[in-house]
Write a protein that holds these residues in place. Sequence first.
Motif, PDB file in Angstrom:
ATOM      1  N   GLY A 105       0.930  -1.261   0.005  1.00 49.62           N
ATOM      2  CA  GLY A 105      -0.067  -0.093   0.134  1.00 49.62           C
ATOM      3  C   GLY A 105       0.799   1.254   0.163  1.00 49.62           C
ATOM      4  N   TYR A 106       0.725   2.276  -1.116  1.00 44.82           N
ATOM      5  CA  TYR A 106       1.189   3.399  -1.004  1.00 44.82           C
ATOM      6  C   TYR A 106       0.177   4.527  -1.291  1.00 44.82           C
ATOM      7  CZ  TYR A 106       5.715   0.862  -1.545  1.00 44.82           C
ATOM      8  OH  TYR A 106       6.623  -0.010  -1.434  1.00 44.82           O
ATOM      9  N   ALA A 107       0.566   5.863  -0.649  1.00 44.64           N
ATOM     10  CA  ALA A 107      -0.072   6.916  -0.943  1.00 44.64           C
ATOM     11  C   ALA A 107       0.642   8.059  -1.010  1.00 44.64           C
ATOM     12  CB  ALA A 107      -1.079   7.267   0.410  1.00 44.64           C
ATOM     13  N   VAL A 108       0.161   9.100  -1.716  1.00 43.81           N
ATOM     14  CA  VAL A 108       0.771  10.476  -1.981  1.00 43.81           C
ATOM     15  C   VAL A 108      -0.262  11.351  -1.704  1.00 43.81           C
ATOM     16  CG1 VAL A 108       0.448  10.402  -4.535  1.00 43.81           C
ATOM     17  CG2 VAL A 108       2.434  11.690  -3.498  1.00 43.81           C
ATOM     18  N   GLN A 109       0.045  12.424  -1.171  1.00 47.55           N
ATOM     19  CA  GLN A 109      -0.820  13.635  -0.912  1.00 47.55           C
ATOM     20  C   GLN A 109      -0.488  14.774  -2.032  1.00 47.55           C
ATOM     21  OE1 GLN A 109      -0.105  15.826   2.790  1.00 47.55           O
ATOM     22  NE2 GLN A 109      -2.109  16.383   2.711  1.00 47.55           N
ATOM     23  N   PHE A 110      -1.636  14.972  -2.730  1.00 49.63           N
ATOM     24  CA  PHE A 110      -1.494  15.744  -4.187  1.00 49.63           C
ATOM     25  C   PHE A 110      -0.834  17.091  -3.752  1.00 49.63           C
ATOM     26  CE2 PHE A 110      -5.130  12.804  -4.982  1.00 49.63           C
ATOM     27  CZ  PHE A 110      -4.434  12.344  -6.357  1.00 49.63           C
ATOM     28  N   SER A 111      -1.115  17.752  -2.669  1.00 49.88           N
ATOM     29  CA  SER A 111      -0.674  19.134  -2.400  1.00 49.88           C
ATOM     30  C   SER A 111       0.830  19.060  -2.094  1.00 49.88           C
ATOM     31  CB  SER A 111      -1.550  19.618  -1.061  1.00 49.88           C
ATOM     32  OG  SER A 111      -1.431  19.049  -0.107  1.00 49.88           O
ATOM     33  N   ALA A 112       1.389  17.971  -1.875  1.00 45.83           N
ATOM     34  CA  ALA A 112       2.885  17.931  -1.798  1.00 45.83           C
ATOM     35  C   ALA A 112       3.692  17.848  -3.077  1.00 45.83           C
ATOM     36  CB  ALA A 112       3.042  16.572  -0.900  1.00 45.83           C
ATOM     37  N   LEU A 113       2.800  17.689  -4.229  1.00 42.37           N
ATOM     38  CA  LEU A 113       3.452  17.506  -5.412  1.00 42.37           C
ATOM     39  C   LEU A 113       3.229  18.747  -6.234  1.00 42.37           C
ATOM     40  CD1 LEU A 113       1.647  14.147  -6.428  1.00 42.37           C
ATOM     41  CD2 LEU A 113       3.866  14.344  -5.463  1.00 42.37           C
ATOM     42  N   SER A 114       4.112  18.936  -7.285  1.00 41.67           N
ATOM     43  CA  SER A 114       3.988  20.082  -8.134  1.00 41.67           C
ATOM     44  C   SER A 114       3.417  19.862  -9.471  1.00 41.67           C
ATOM     45  CB  SER A 114       5.892  20.572  -8.292  1.00 41.67           C
ATOM     46  OG  SER A 114       5.781  21.475  -9.346  1.00 41.67           O
ATOM     47  N   CYS A 115       2.724  20.792  -9.713  1.00 39.12           N
ATOM     48  CA  CYS A 115       1.676  20.553 -10.876  1.00 39.12           C
ATOM     49  C   CYS A 115       2.444  21.081 -12.276  1.00 39.12           C
ATOM     50  CB  CYS A 115       0.338  21.526 -10.903  1.00 39.12           C
ATOM     51  SG  CYS A 115      -0.677  21.139 -12.377  1.00 39.12           S
ATOM     52  N   ASP A 116       2.941  20.095 -12.730  1.00 35.70           N
ATOM     53  CA  ASP A 116       4.031  20.452 -13.917  1.00 35.70           C
ATOM     54  C   ASP A 116       3.260  21.030 -15.192  1.00 35.70           C
ATOM     55  OD1 ASP A 116       6.425  19.854 -12.371  1.00 35.70           O
ATOM     56  OD2 ASP A 116       5.480  17.870 -12.460  1.00 35.70           O
ATOM     57  N   GLU A 117       1.999  20.644 -15.539  1.00 31.48           N
ATOM     58  CA  GLU A 117       1.280  20.862 -16.647  1.00 31.48           C
ATOM     59  C   GLU A 117      -0.191  21.229 -16.264  1.00 31.48           C
ATOM     60  OE1 GLU A 117      -0.111  18.364 -21.012  1.00 31.48           O
ATOM     61  OE2 GLU A 117       1.864  17.796 -19.737  1.00 31.48           O
ATOM     62  N   GLY A 118      -0.465  22.247 -17.028  1.00 34.40           N
ATOM     63  CA  GLY A 118      -2.020  22.643 -16.774  1.00 34.40           C
ATOM     64  C   GLY A 118      -2.494  23.111 -15.436  1.00 34.40           C
ATOM     65  N   THR A 119      -3.544  22.655 -14.903  1.00 29.61           N
ATOM     66  CA  THR A 119      -4.278  23.203 -13.772  1.00 29.61           C
ATOM     67  C   THR A 119      -4.535  21.692 -13.052  1.00 29.61           C
ATOM     68  OG1 THR A 119      -5.301  24.881 -14.731  1.00 29.61           O
ATOM     69  CG2 THR A 119      -6.000  24.265 -12.445  1.00 29.61           C
ATOM     70  N   CYS A 120      -3.874  21.546 -11.661  1.00 33.02           N
ATOM     71  CA  CYS A 120      -4.201  20.291 -11.155  1.00 33.02           C
ATOM     72  C   CYS A 120      -4.827  20.480  -9.785  1.00 33.02           C
ATOM     73  CB  CYS A 120      -2.629  19.886 -10.594  1.00 33.02           C
ATOM     74  SG  CYS A 120      -1.826  19.429 -11.958  1.00 33.02           S
ATOM     75  N   SER A 121      -6.011  19.714  -9.670  1.00 35.37           N
ATOM     76  CA  SER A 121      -6.804  19.631  -8.261  1.00 35.37           C
ATOM     77  C   SER A 121      -5.694  19.073  -7.183  1.00 35.37           C
ATOM     78  CB  SER A 121      -7.985  18.997  -8.589  1.00 35.37           C
ATOM     79  OG  SER A 121      -8.736  18.616  -7.297  1.00 35.37           O
ATOM     80  N   THR A 122      -6.029  19.432  -5.866  1.00 34.39           N
ATOM     81  CA  THR A 122      -5.269  18.779  -4.887  1.00 34.39           C
ATOM     82  C   THR A 122      -6.334  17.784  -4.267  1.00 34.39           C
ATOM     83  OG1 THR A 122      -5.737  20.814  -3.552  1.00 34.39           O
ATOM     84  CG2 THR A 122      -3.559  20.617  -4.472  1.00 34.39           C
ATOM     85  N   ALA A 123      -7.477  17.735  -4.758  1.00 37.35           N
ATOM     86  CA  ALA A 123      -8.498  16.587  -4.155  1.00 37.35           C
ATOM     87  C   ALA A 123      -9.586  16.305  -5.304  1.00 37.35           C
ATOM     88  CB  ALA A 123      -9.157  17.558  -3.149  1.00 37.35           C
ATOM     89  N   PRO A 124      -8.877  15.620  -6.226  1.00 38.76           N
ATOM     90  CA  PRO A 124      -9.779  15.116  -7.435  1.00 38.76           C
ATOM     91  C   PRO A 124     -10.523  13.800  -7.089  1.00 38.76           C
ATOM     92  CG  PRO A 124      -7.409  14.364  -7.571  1.00 38.76           C
ATOM     93  CD  PRO A 124      -7.396  15.154  -6.541  1.00 38.76           C
TER      94      PRO A 124
END
Length: 194
Positions: A85-104
Amino acid sequence: MTISLTAKIGGAALALGMSLGAAAVPVSTVGNVDTLLGSALLDESSLATENAFVQSILGNSYTLTGKYDSISASDWEMVDGVEGGYAVQFSALSCDEGTCSTAPAYYLIKLGTGGSPDDTADTYLFQNLSAFEWAYVQLQQFTGVTNMNIGRVSHIAVGNGGGGDVPEPASLALLGLGLLGLGAARRIRPAGKA
């Protein structure tokens, strides 16, 4: 060359400390394992191609708008007590292209090369469950992929809107109580008053 007993013990303690020091995120933080909705082998990883795949499953109800491209194995956290099991928090990532939700509400995982047979899926669509700010997967969900490890994830594509916009049950209950109160107040108002 001989290594002293002190150096051996110190090295073993350091190795043990490093393995025990690897923090794992609790299941209570990441919620349920996200649901795999479908997979495909895509010729390319452009947003247009990935959107076509997503919309073949969800219809036009969801559109990918951005990518977290610079994701690595070190961005993922093991989930405490869950094998694979692995998890990643979206807000800890860098949006590299377009617009990224941090709670998709949905997200797409694209695997890089390095182990899959040529005819195995490399693109996976997940429905985000309970903890929308986290992507939570298990390696077993990537069936047929040889040499699967979390470092194989090339990027995560997401839409702009998401599950974080869904009202909480407590908020809906308060809204319902408020509407009931308004209805009751209207019914007990004295006759002739407008």
